[in-house]
Design an enzyme around this catalytic site. Structure first.
Site, mmCIF file in Angstrom:
data_model
loop_
_atom_site.group_PDB
_atom_site.id
_atom_site.type_symbol
_atom_site.label_atom_id
_atom_site.label_comp_id
_atom_site.label_asym_id
_atom_site.label_seq_id
_atom_site.Cartn_x
_atom_site.Cartn_y
_atom_site.Cartn_z
ATOM 1 N N ASN A 66 -12.063 -3.173 0.427
ATOM 2 C CA ASN A 66 -11.079 -3.430 1.481
ATOM 3 C C ASN A 66 -11.710 -3.079 2.818
ATOM 4 O O ASN A 66 -12.283 -2.002 2.964
ATOM 5 C CB ASN A 66 -9.841 -2.550 1.285
ATOM 6 C CG ASN A 66 -8.942 -2.569 2.517
ATOM 7 O OD1 ASN A 66 -8.351 -3.600 2.819
ATOM 8 N ND2 ASN A 66 -8.851 -1.456 3.233
ATOM 9 N N GLU A 67 -11.586 -3.929 3.775
ATOM 10 C CA GLU A 67 -12.035 -3.654 5.151
ATOM 11 C C GLU A 67 -13.424 -3.047 5.205
ATOM 12 O O GLU A 67 -13.687 -2.175 6.035
ATOM 13 C CB GLU A 67 -11.030 -2.745 5.875
ATOM 14 C CG GLU A 67 -9.860 -3.500 6.410
ATOM 15 C CD GLU A 67 -9.051 -2.776 7.467
ATOM 16 O OE1 GLU A 67 -9.264 -1.585 7.698
ATOM 17 O OE2 GLU A 67 -8.182 -3.431 8.054
ATOM 18 N N GLU A 85 0.858 -1.190 0.000
ATOM 19 C CA GLU A 85 0.000 0.000 0.000
ATOM 20 C C GLU A 85 0.888 1.232 0.000
ATOM 21 O O GLU A 85 1.949 1.243 0.624
ATOM 22 C CB GLU A 85 -0.896 0.013 1.241
ATOM 23 C CG GLU A 85 -1.723 1.304 1.310
ATOM 24 C CD GLU A 85 -2.858 1.292 2.320
ATOM 25 O OE1 GLU A 85 -2.799 0.495 3.264
ATOM 26 O OE2 GLU A 85 -3.791 2.105 2.142
ATOM 27 N N CYS A 101 -6.588 1.185 2.864
ATOM 28 C CA CYS A 101 -7.530 2.307 2.920
ATOM 29 C C CYS A 101 -7.485 3.166 1.668
ATOM 30 O O CYS A 101 -8.471 3.837 1.349
ATOM 31 C CB CYS A 101 -7.242 3.156 4.149
ATOM 32 S SG CYS A 101 -7.604 2.297 5.679
#
Ligand code: AHR
Length: 662
Positions: free
Chosen positions: A385-386, A47, A254
């Site tokens: 994501n998440e 990331e 994120c």
């Protein structure tokens, strides 16, 4: 009577002492293959956080090379005075006409003017004496005789390189990029410093009358990973390569979700000419309290094409993660109405075509045009994501239907949020009810949690979805605490947990530590696997644990038992074992989580044999650093199997990999 009692007590104490001194015996059964180990088991999660890409792996040295940051002069200083903007330097905002490349610098000079621009990159430019660096200027100018001179300074303000550029009408630029409406051209100059510095500055001087428009000033070392112009930093790429990852998850994290929908990651805006890659401010610019980094922008110079190419270079299966119409649920938590999901789904379908499609398809042709006619063999992708909650499930159902209809074999990775909290259990049940392919679980927990949860997957349903432990890292102080350190204790907790992942390789198909990279001078999140500054890099104890598991992956899990039980903390030891059918080796991983050395015996060998024991050990609170990169580092010694037994010595606080040739 007293005598008899005394004798019995004496005998019992001898037996007891013997029992205490007899080493425990671990039993191996190399013939009992319990589970096949997927080639993807140990991978990496990349990331752009902590300057992982811009300012890190992506070797661009200039900060804000295209003047497109929100504050367009970020990173730049005018010269000789900081106050000479008026009438000379002007930022033109052309976003109405060209939203992907909204700003450029317009320089107006009188014949007597000599002015310049200074840039110190990401906290200092790093130059190696005698190495070549390429400066690229994307510019257009009126038909006048403006000269450009280039100087490189070291930290003591001494000039260590000079070059000149005379953009004239009759001069053929070395490369002419696609014009974005008005004859922009690119010209390159090689710079060779005569000294080494890590605190360098670049000064570009403009002189002579006329005007010149500058869209980009870029500087790269010629020595990049695989010598690709405008490529990746070799030392960081090499450290990643040395992990031999089975897969690479990218581009986040994120950043996929974005702080709001407008700031989400959009892969189509990250390919093709650099001036078409629309830059955005990173979610990490202001997402972490007390660690604001307002100048954190994503240039996307390292974009999806480069990610796929890097996966291929390092032998990792590509695992892109796409936004599913939800922005970061810790931040704005914006939700795109289901009726508006069309473009998001289009992006997912087009990505599959871009990665795998024939060159006669629209996106396959694009890939070929960028230089890679062969497919990238993408077999899996993450949807969100998440993310968590009913909105995510609703979006996921729509995505899954559309993707599976066209690409039934594409393995879809589905999120369960960010932690094993009540939300996780809701998500787990919902995803299992949907019969999804792969469930992504994230664990940022204490070292103790990792030691205690080595048996977690022993109880998972063997017939349900596969598990991807997509992000995990032991937090020495607290979850997300800025005081977290990459201690040996954290690495040992992760190693104990990983013995459980390995033992359950029939359910756990992939796992990756997170985050991967971090600049020691400018980070938002700690701990991280690899730390760097602008010229150095070091590996953490956790890195060595990841590397040792990866290099000793094996092909099949076999049992290693103590009194018929798996070894998960008895006498503070955790263990797992595999065979490697290719090399015919038996590989055992053992963690000693206590302050005392452990002596054990291991049975199950058919013959005498020789092998190696690689040990990572030391003070549990010890860390590596740029100045002491090898404080904690594995060492390897020879061992022997005698009388079909191996006498094991596990030093205090150690992770051990035993490798014996069968
Ligand atoms: O790894 C750092 C962050 O932790 C990731 O971006 C996110 O997925 C998680 O919350």
């Amino acid at each position: 009577m007293n005598k008899l009692l005394f004798s019995l007590i004496f005998l019992a104490s001898i037996i007891n002492t013997q029992a205490q001194t007899q080493p425990e015996i671990y039993h191996l059964d190399p013939t009992h293959l319990q589970a096949h180990i997927p080639s993807t088991l140990w991978g990496i999660f990349f990331e752009d956080i902590n300057r992982g890409a811009d300012g890190g792996l992506y070797a661009e040295m200039i900060e804000n090379r295209s003047f497109d940051f929100e504050k367009p002069m970020t990173g730049w200083e005018t010269w000789p005075s900081k106050r000479i903007r008026d009438g000379i330097f002007m930022i033109i905002n052309q976003s109405a006409e060209n939203p992907d490349n909204p700003k450029y610098l317009h320089v107006t000079l009188k014949p007597t003017d000599t002015v310049g621009l200074l840039n110190a990159g990401f906290e200092g430019l790093s130059f190696q004496k005698g190495q070549n660096y390429t400066l690229t200027l994307r510019f257009k100018r009126e038909l006048t005789g403006t000269n450009i001179r280039i100087f490189v300074y070291n930290g003591k303000n001494r000039i260590i390189a000079k070059a000149g550029l005379e953009p004239q009408t009759d001069l053929q630029p070395q490369t002419i990029s696609e014009s974005n409406k008005a004859n922009w051209q690119e010209q390159t100059i090689t710079i060779t410093p005569n000294d080494t510095t890590t605190k360098g500055k670049l000064l570009i001087i403009f002189e002579g009358g006329g005007t010149i428009d500058i869209d980009r000033i870029s500087l790269f070392p010629n020595n990049t990973w695989k010598n690709r112009p405008g490529g990746l930093r070799t030392d960081l790429a090499q450290k990643i390569y040395d992990l031999h990852p089975g897969f690479m998850r990218f581009p986040g994290g994120c950043i996929v979700e974005g702080k709001d929908i407008a700031h989400r990651y959009q892969w189509k805006k990250t390919i093709g000419p650099l001036h078409d890659r629309r830059l955005i401010q990173s979610i990490w610019a202001d997402d972490v309290p007390n660690r604001p980094t307002p100048d954190y922008f994503e240039s996307f110079g390292l974009g999806f094409y480069e990610y796929f190419q890097f996966c291929e270079d390092i032998g990792a299966a590509p695992m892109p993660i796409l936004n599913c119409g939800l922005s970061c649920q810790f931040d704005a938590a914006e939700v795109v109405p289901v009726n508006d999901l069309g473009p998001y789904i289009r992006d997912a379908l087009d990505l599959i075509e871009f990665a795998n499609g024939d060159v006669n398809t629209k996106w396959g042709a694009k890939r070929a045009e960028l230089g890679h006619p062969a497919p990238f063999h993408m077999k899996m992708m993450g949807v969100g994501n998440e993310n968590w909650g009913p909105q995510y499930i609703e979006h996921l159902q729509i995505f899954s239907k559309a993707i599976k209809e066209k690409y039934p074999d594409m393995q879809l990775i589905c999120a369960t949020g960010y932690s094993p909290n009540p939300q996780f259990h809701y998500m787990d049940s919902a995803l299992r009810a949907m019969h999804v392919d792969i469930i992504d679980e994230h664990y940022y927990m204490s070292p103790d949690w990792f030691f205690k949860n080595s048996s977690k997957y022993d109880h998972y349903d063997r017939t349900g979805p596969k598990i991807f432990v997509g992000e995990y890292a032991a937090q020495s102080v607290g979850i997300g605490s800025p005081d977290n350190k990459n201690t040996l204790r954290c690495a040992l907790g992760e190693a104990a947990f990983m013995t459980g992942l390995e033992r359950n390789a029939d359910v756990v198909s992939m796992a990756s530590y997170a985050p991967l990279l971090s600049d020691v001078r400018d980070w938002q999140w700690t701990p991280d696997l690899i730390w760097f500054d602008n010229s150095r890099v070091y590996a953490t104890p956790s890195y060595y644990v990841q590397q040792l598991f990866s290099l000793n992956k094996g092909t099949d899990v076999i049992p290693i038992l103590l009194n018929g039980q798996t070894i998960q903390g008895q006498d503070s030891v955790w263990a797992s074992a595999v065979v490697d059918k290719k090399s015919n080796d038996l590989i055992i991983k053992l963690v000693n989580g206590s302050s005392s050395a452990k002596d054990k015996e291991m049975e199950g060998f058919k013959n005498a044999a020789t092998g190696t024991q690689t040990i990572l050990s030391g003070n549990p609170e010890a860390v590596n650093s740029l100045d002491a990169p090898d404080a904690i580092k594995p060492i390897t010694q020879e061992i022997k199997v005698n009388n079909k037994k191996l006498e094991l010595h596990l030093p205090p606080y150690s992770f051990n990999v035993i490798r014996v040739h069968l």
